[in-house]
Design a protein around this motif. Structure first.
Motif, PDB file in Angstrom:
ATOM      1  N   LEU A  41       0.813  -1.222   0.000  1.00 46.98           N
ATOM      2  CA  LEU A  41       0.000   0.000   0.000  1.00 46.98           C
ATOM      3  C   LEU A  41       0.844   1.269   0.000  1.00 46.98           C
ATOM      4  O   LEU A  41       0.407   2.316  -0.462  1.00 46.98           O
ATOM      5  N   THR A  42       2.040   1.198   0.549  1.00 45.63           N
ATOM      6  CA  THR A  42       2.853   2.410   0.674  1.00 45.63           C
ATOM      7  C   THR A  42       3.607   2.742  -0.604  1.00 45.63           C
ATOM      8  O   THR A  42       4.295   3.762  -0.667  1.00 45.63           O
ATOM      9  N   GLN A  43       3.467   1.925  -1.620  1.00 48.94           N
ATOM     10  CA  GLN A  43       4.151   2.233  -2.878  1.00 48.94           C
ATOM     11  C   GLN A  43       3.705   3.599  -3.404  1.00 48.94           C
ATOM     12  O   GLN A  43       2.538   3.820  -3.689  1.00 48.94           O
ATOM     13  N   SER A  74     -14.526  -5.278  -4.866  1.00 48.66           N
ATOM     14  CA  SER A  74     -14.992  -3.911  -4.623  1.00 48.66           C
ATOM     15  C   SER A  74     -14.850  -3.529  -3.151  1.00 48.66           C
ATOM     16  O   SER A  74     -14.546  -2.385  -2.828  1.00 48.66           O
ATOM     17  N   GLU A  75     -15.028  -4.465  -2.259  1.00 53.29           N
ATOM     18  CA  GLU A  75     -14.820  -4.189  -0.830  1.00 53.29           C
ATOM     19  C   GLU A  75     -13.363  -3.855  -0.556  1.00 53.29           C
ATOM     20  O   GLU A  75     -13.043  -2.927   0.189  1.00 53.29           O
ATOM     21  N   LEU A  76     -12.481  -4.643  -1.159  1.00 54.06           N
ATOM     22  CA  LEU A  76     -11.045  -4.410  -0.970  1.00 54.06           C
ATOM     23  C   LEU A  76     -10.644  -3.058  -1.551  1.00 54.06           C
ATOM     24  O   LEU A  76      -9.933  -2.280  -0.914  1.00 54.06           O
ATOM     25  N   GLU A  77     -11.112  -2.776  -2.751  1.00 55.28           N
ATOM     26  CA  GLU A  77     -10.792  -1.498  -3.392  1.00 55.28           C
ATOM     27  C   GLU A  77     -11.279  -0.326  -2.557  1.00 55.28           C
ATOM     28  O   GLU A  77     -10.575   0.678  -2.416  1.00 55.28           O
ATOM     29  N   GLU A  78     -12.465  -0.463  -2.007  1.00 58.31           N
ATOM     30  CA  GLU A  78     -13.020   0.623  -1.202  1.00 58.31           C
ATOM     31  C   GLU A  78     -12.181   0.863   0.049  1.00 58.31           C
ATOM     32  O   GLU A  78     -11.915   2.010   0.428  1.00 58.31           O
ATOM     33  N   ALA A  79     -11.728  -0.222   0.651  1.00 52.72           N
ATOM     34  CA  ALA A  79     -10.947  -0.104   1.888  1.00 52.72           C
ATOM     35  C   ALA A  79      -9.607   0.582   1.655  1.00 52.72           C
ATOM     36  O   ALA A  79      -9.104   1.293   2.527  1.00 52.72           O
ATOM     37  N   ILE A  80      -9.022   0.383   0.487  1.00 51.10           N
ATOM     38  CA  ILE A  80      -7.676   0.911   0.241  1.00 51.10           C
ATOM     39  C   ILE A  80      -7.691   2.097  -0.716  1.00 51.10           C
ATOM     40  O   ILE A  80      -6.634   2.578  -1.115  1.00 51.10           O
ATOM     41  N   ARG A  81      -8.853   2.561  -1.069  1.00 53.68           N
ATOM     42  CA  ARG A  81      -8.977   3.652  -2.033  1.00 53.68           C
ATOM     43  C   ARG A  81      -8.114   4.853  -1.647  1.00 53.68           C
ATOM     44  O   ARG A  81      -7.487   5.488  -2.491  1.00 53.68           O
ATOM     45  N   CYS A  82      -8.058   5.146  -0.351  1.00 56.12           N
ATOM     46  CA  CYS A  82      -7.355   6.343   0.121  1.00 56.12           C
ATOM     47  C   CYS A  82      -5.846   6.272  -0.101  1.00 56.12           C
ATOM     48  O   CYS A  82      -5.145   7.266   0.102  1.00 56.12           O
ATOM     49  N   THR A  83      -5.305   5.141  -0.527  1.00 60.20           N
ATOM     50  CA  THR A  83      -3.870   5.073  -0.799  1.00 60.20           C
ATOM     51  C   THR A  83      -3.538   5.333  -2.265  1.00 60.20           C
ATOM     52  O   THR A  83      -2.367   5.334  -2.646  1.00 60.20           O
ATOM     53  N   GLY A  84      -4.572   5.568  -3.085  1.00 54.81           N
ATOM     54  CA  GLY A  84      -4.313   5.779  -4.506  1.00 54.81           C
ATOM     55  C   GLY A  84      -3.966   4.474  -5.222  1.00 54.81           C
ATOM     56  O   GLY A  84      -3.718   3.459  -4.578  1.00 54.81           O
ATOM     57  N   PHE A  85      -3.964   4.507  -6.531  1.00 50.65           N
ATOM     58  CA  PHE A  85      -3.651   3.302  -7.333  1.00 50.65           C
ATOM     59  C   PHE A  85      -4.424   2.096  -6.831  1.00 50.65           C
ATOM     60  O   PHE A  85      -3.904   0.989  -6.788  1.00 50.65           O
ATOM     61  N   PHE A  86      -5.675   2.299  -6.414  1.00 54.32           N
ATOM     62  CA  PHE A  86      -6.352   1.237  -5.673  1.00 54.32           C
ATOM     63  C   PHE A  86      -6.703   0.034  -6.532  1.00 54.32           C
ATOM     64  O   PHE A  86      -6.759  -1.087  -6.028  1.00 54.32           O
ATOM     65  N   ARG A  87      -6.874   0.232  -7.825  1.00 57.64           N
ATOM     66  CA  ARG A  87      -7.180  -0.930  -8.672  1.00 57.64           C
ATOM     67  C   ARG A  87      -5.967  -1.839  -8.793  1.00 57.64           C
ATOM     68  O   ARG A  87      -6.061  -3.062  -8.697  1.00 57.64           O
ATOM     69  N   ILE A  88      -4.818  -1.209  -9.010  1.00 61.54           N
ATOM     70  CA  ILE A  88      -3.576  -1.985  -9.120  1.00 61.54           C
ATOM     71  C   ILE A  88      -3.223  -2.635  -7.784  1.00 61.54           C
ATOM     72  O   ILE A  88      -2.880  -3.815  -7.716  1.00 61.54           O
ATOM     73  N   GLN A  91      -5.146  -5.706  -6.753  1.00 62.50           N
ATOM     74  CA  GLN A  91      -4.667  -6.897  -7.457  1.00 62.50           C
ATOM     75  C   GLN A  91      -3.357  -7.392  -6.864  1.00 62.50           C
ATOM     76  O   GLN A  91      -3.130  -8.605  -6.732  1.00 62.50           O
ATOM     77  N   ARG A  92      -2.485  -6.449  -6.513  1.00 57.00           N
ATOM     78  CA  ARG A  92      -1.193  -6.845  -5.957  1.00 57.00           C
ATOM     79  C   ARG A  92      -1.375  -7.514  -4.596  1.00 57.00           C
ATOM     80  O   ARG A  92      -0.673  -8.481  -4.279  1.00 57.00           O
ATOM     81  N   LEU A  93      -2.295  -7.006  -3.793  1.00 61.82           N
ATOM     82  CA  LEU A  93      -2.551  -7.624  -2.486  1.00 61.82           C
ATOM     83  C   LEU A  93      -3.107  -9.031  -2.648  1.00 61.82           C
ATOM     84  O   LEU A  93      -2.723  -9.946  -1.921  1.00 61.82           O
ATOM     85  N   ARG A  94      -3.983  -9.184  -3.603  1.00 59.68           N
ATOM     86  CA  ARG A  94      -4.539 -10.519  -3.860  1.00 59.68           C
ATOM     87  C   ARG A  94      -3.452 -11.470  -4.359  1.00 59.68           C
ATOM     88  O   ARG A  94      -3.389 -12.624  -3.939  1.00 59.68           O
ATOM     89  N   ALA A  95      -2.610 -10.980  -5.247  1.00 60.89           N
ATOM     90  CA  ALA A  95      -1.548 -11.822  -5.797  1.00 60.89           C
ATOM     91  C   ALA A  95      -0.597 -12.274  -4.688  1.00 60.89           C
ATOM     92  O   ALA A  95      -0.227 -13.457  -4.617  1.00 60.89           O
ATOM     93  N   LEU A  96      -0.212 -11.355  -3.826  1.00 57.65           N
ATOM     94  CA  LEU A  96       0.687 -11.697  -2.719  1.00 57.65           C
ATOM     95  C   LEU A  96       0.034 -12.699  -1.782  1.00 57.65           C
ATOM     96  O   LEU A  96       0.645 -13.700  -1.398  1.00 57.65           O
ATOM     97  N   SER A  97      -1.220 -12.434  -1.424  1.00 58.63           N
ATOM     98  CA  SER A  97      -1.918 -13.313  -0.487  1.00 58.63           C
ATOM     99  C   SER A  97      -2.071 -14.722  -1.059  1.00 58.63           C
ATOM    100  O   SER A  97      -1.859 -15.711  -0.358  1.00 58.63           O
ATOM    101  N   MET A  98      -2.418 -14.787  -2.326  1.00 61.79           N
ATOM    102  CA  MET A  98      -2.589 -16.103  -2.952  1.00 61.79           C
ATOM    103  C   MET A  98      -1.254 -16.820  -3.087  1.00 61.79           C
ATOM    104  O   MET A  98      -1.178 -18.042  -2.933  1.00 61.79           O
ATOM    105  N   GLY A 126       4.027  -7.045  -8.986  1.00 61.72           N
ATOM    106  CA  GLY A 126       3.791  -5.908  -8.116  1.00 61.72           C
ATOM    107  C   GLY A 126       4.740  -5.820  -6.947  1.00 61.72           C
ATOM    108  O   GLY A 126       4.624  -4.917  -6.125  1.00 61.72           O
ATOM    109  N   VAL A 127       5.671  -6.751  -6.855  1.00 60.69           N
ATOM    110  CA  VAL A 127       6.699  -6.701  -5.810  1.00 60.69           C
ATOM    111  C   VAL A 127       8.059  -6.471  -6.462  1.00 60.69           C
ATOM    112  O   VAL A 127       8.608  -7.353  -7.095  1.00 60.69           O
TER     113      VAL A 127
END
Length: 212
Positions: A41-43, A74-88, A91-98, A126-127
DNA sequence: TGCCAGGGATTAG
DNA sequence: CTAATCCATGGC
């Protein structure tokens, strides 16, 4: 192989100055998985906005790798929207978690060697180098020094021209090779940059000409 | 109002 | 291989 006879190496002087200025500071709070999420998120994003997103995830009880996967996109995007680049970033958070899930969980990561683990992280979409090293250093307690834009900026001012991997290698040959030292020194660099360095140029940069 | 933030991937030259 | 460009919101 540091040569003697020419100008003194400014890097030990810079590190010494930062150590005297900041000492034992606490930095990058949170458990391993929250740190991993924060690293994505801090990227290119201010930490204050990242904290808001982490708070949002914690309110949902989803500030963990499995938590991220339990949310709809959409829930995830909404939660992290305030960090910008929320669509990307979603996806990066999902990729890392998976990826962590697929490899067998964090306990499997603990068993990997540092170089093996770093390569594995870098293979994730994304890493990149900074995110990988942040995860290694702050989430997984590995001695992998983090180079960010701030560090390169400060070092440039201090007469240390290396960047990226070369600069990482320089810090790792000068610092005591321990996770705690790497954490501290990176934290100092960021705090120093916030205090003294603007985006385009240094303001009252006190590291300039350290070896004169 | 315009610029920049604790990057990384992709495209262009 | 290096240099732009895109991603996007929030704060000063």
């Amino acid at each position: 192989m540091a040569e003697k006879g020419s100008a003194a190496d400014p890097l030990p002087a810079l590190i010494g100055l930062l150590r005297e200025s900041y000492g034992e500071i606490a930095w990058w709070p949170g458990g391993p998985e929250e740190v991993m999420i924060g690293a994505i998120l801090t990227q290119q994003t201010k930490w204050e906005n990242v904290e808001r997103a982490l708070d949002n995830l914690n309110v949902l009880d989803c500030c963990s790798l499995e938590g991220v996967l339990s949310l709809s996109l959409s829930e995830l995007e909404e939660a992290i929207r305030c960090t910008g680049f929320f669509r990307i970033k979603s996806q990066r958070l999902r990729a890392l978690s998976m990826a962590v899930r697929d490899v067998g969980g964090r306990s499997v990561l603990e068993k990997m060697s540092l170089s093996e683990l770093r390569e594995w992280l870098l293979s994730l979409h994304g890493v990149g180098p900074e995110t990988a090293d942040s995860i290694l250093c702050y989430a997984l307690n590995r001695p992998s020094y983090v180079i960010d834009a701030y560090t390169e900026r400060i070092c440039g001012c201090a007469g240390i021209p290396e960047k990226g991997a070369a600069l990482k290698a320089r810090f790792e040959e000068v610092l005591v090779p321990e996770n705690k030292e790497y954490r501290l020194c990176h934290a100092w660099c960021v705090e120093y940059a916030k205090d003294y360095c603007g985006a385009k140029r240094c303001n009252e940069c006190i590291v300039k000409n350290l070896n004169e």
